[in-house]
Design an enzyme around this catalytic site. Structure first.
Site, short mmCIF file in Angstrom:
data_model
loop_
_atom_site.label_atom_id
_atom_site.label_comp_id
_atom_site.label_asym_id
_atom_site.label_seq_id
_atom_site.Cartn_x
_atom_site.Cartn_y
_atom_site.Cartn_z
N ASP A 1 0.71 -7.45 2.77
CA ASP A 1 0.15 -7.54 4.13
C ASP A 1 -1.37 -7.61 4.03
OD1 ASP A 1 0.97 -4.49 3.48
OD2 ASP A 1 -1.01 -4.58 4.33
N ASP B 1 -3.36 -5.46 5.69
CA ASP B 1 -3.82 -4.22 6.32
C ASP B 1 -4.14 -4.53 7.79
OD1 ASP B 1 -4.08 -1.47 5.91
OD2 ASP B 1 -6.24 -1.62 5.77
N1 ADE Z 1 1.08 -0.37 1.07
C1 ADE Z 1 1.36 -1.63 1.42
N2 ADE Z 1 0.49 -2.07 2.35
C2 ADE Z 1 -0.36 -1.05 2.59
C3 ADE Z 1 -1.49 -0.87 3.44
N3 ADE Z 1 -1.92 -1.85 4.22
N4 ADE Z 1 -2.13 0.32 3.41
C4 ADE Z 1 -1.70 1.31 2.59
N5 ADE Z 1 -0.65 1.19 1.78
C5 ADE Z 1 0.02 0.03 1.77
#
Ligand code: ADE
Length: 283
Positions: free
Chosen positions: A221, A223
């Site tokens: 992703d 974030d």
């Molecule tokens: N693990 C996978 N994506 C994450 C994110 N955006 N923040 C923290 N841990 C994660």
């Protein structure tokens, strides 16, 4: 004949908790309770098997069914259980958010540093309570991840035609919440490339325990810093990770095959020497 018989611990992260996901057939299981050690109960049973003739042991970081939160994982018990099982190396997988425009969803990264933002975890074996870890050891965190084992992961990826990015800094946050937009932007400014909740203290403890640790991170992703993309949500992280888990397992299997072809004696001894020279009580 090698002095150190090598054995590889594989720590499966989110979406890789099930040993049936791994291409190796495990021969035996050390039940979770039997793997209990002075630091407590590891997250799962240890599944032992072989890949290309090399002994491997799989531990699921979040336990069966992903029931253990990043804060509640007993990292010390996990790492100690792999040490006691005879592991010389650890290959870890981790789902991460991308903090960089240049790291897209599904991309694999071999990280080489971290920023530790965790606050509620036991992050050292050298707290004066264990006879196995005597003294006061200030273990250097450069290099944080073992460069030679990381290179093996890169070579393994090249061998099977899998694109991976070499190097990257993981920001490890406490969780379980995700970051605010302001935090996410700050981590980008700090030079973070990826963000997760588990690399710290795992990588630190592995080094303290004298094991060669490398990781494969998979970006799931963006974030929440990227205006053009939806904010991270846990279900998406697992979906993207599961979609790419085949790549990760293939890479791990190939990496074990390559690890088996090298002599690691000097490298293992040199880490033990680092621990000795940085233990101020032994001077
Ligand atoms: N693990 C996978 N994506 C994450 C994110 N955006 N923040 C923290 N841990 C994660």
């Amino acid at each position: 004949m090698a002095k150190h018989k090598i054995k590889v611990g594989i720590i499966g992260g989110s979406g890789l908790s099930d040993p049936d996901n791994l291409i190796f057939k495990y021969k035996s299981e050390i039940p979770q309770e039997d793997a209990r050690n002075e630091f407590g109960l590891p997250s799962s049973a240890l599944h032992e098997g072989t890949i290309a003739g090399l002994d491997v042991v799989l531990l699921s970081r979040h336990g069966p069914g992903h029931k253990i939160t990043p804060t509640s994982v007993n990292y010390r018990a996990n790492i100690e259980s792999l040490r006691l099982a005879g592991c010389t190396h650890i290959l870890a997988s981790t789902a991460c958010g991308s903090l960089s425009e240049s790291i897209s969803r599904g991309q694999l990264v071999i990280p080489d540093s971290f920023i530790d933002r965790t606050i509620h975890r036991k992050a050292t074996f050298y707290d004066g309570t264990s006879q196995n870890y005597p003294g006061v050891c200030h273990v250097p965190m450069e290099p944080a991840f073992d460069p030679r084992t990381s290179r093996v992961l890169e070579d393994a990826a090249a061998k099977i035609g899998l694109p991976v990015r070499r190097g990257g800094t993981i920001v490890s946050i406490e969780g379980p919440r995700f970051s605010s937009k302001a935090e996410s932007n700050m981590f980008r400014q700090w030079g973070g490339h990826l963000i997760n909740m588990t690399t710290c203290p795992e990588v630190i403890l592995a080094k303290e325990a004298g094991m060669l640790y490398a990781a494969v991170a998979i970006a799931t992703d963006y974030d929440c810093w990227r205006d053009a993309t939806d904010t991270v949500c846990a279900a998406d992280v697992l979906t993207v990770f599961k979609k790419n888990v085949g790549k990760v397992t293939q890479l791990l299997v190939q990496a074990v095959e390559l690890l088996a072809q090298e002599n690691w004696d000097d490298h293992i001894d040199s880490l033990k020497n680092v621990l000795k020279t940085n233990n101020v009580s032994s001077h």
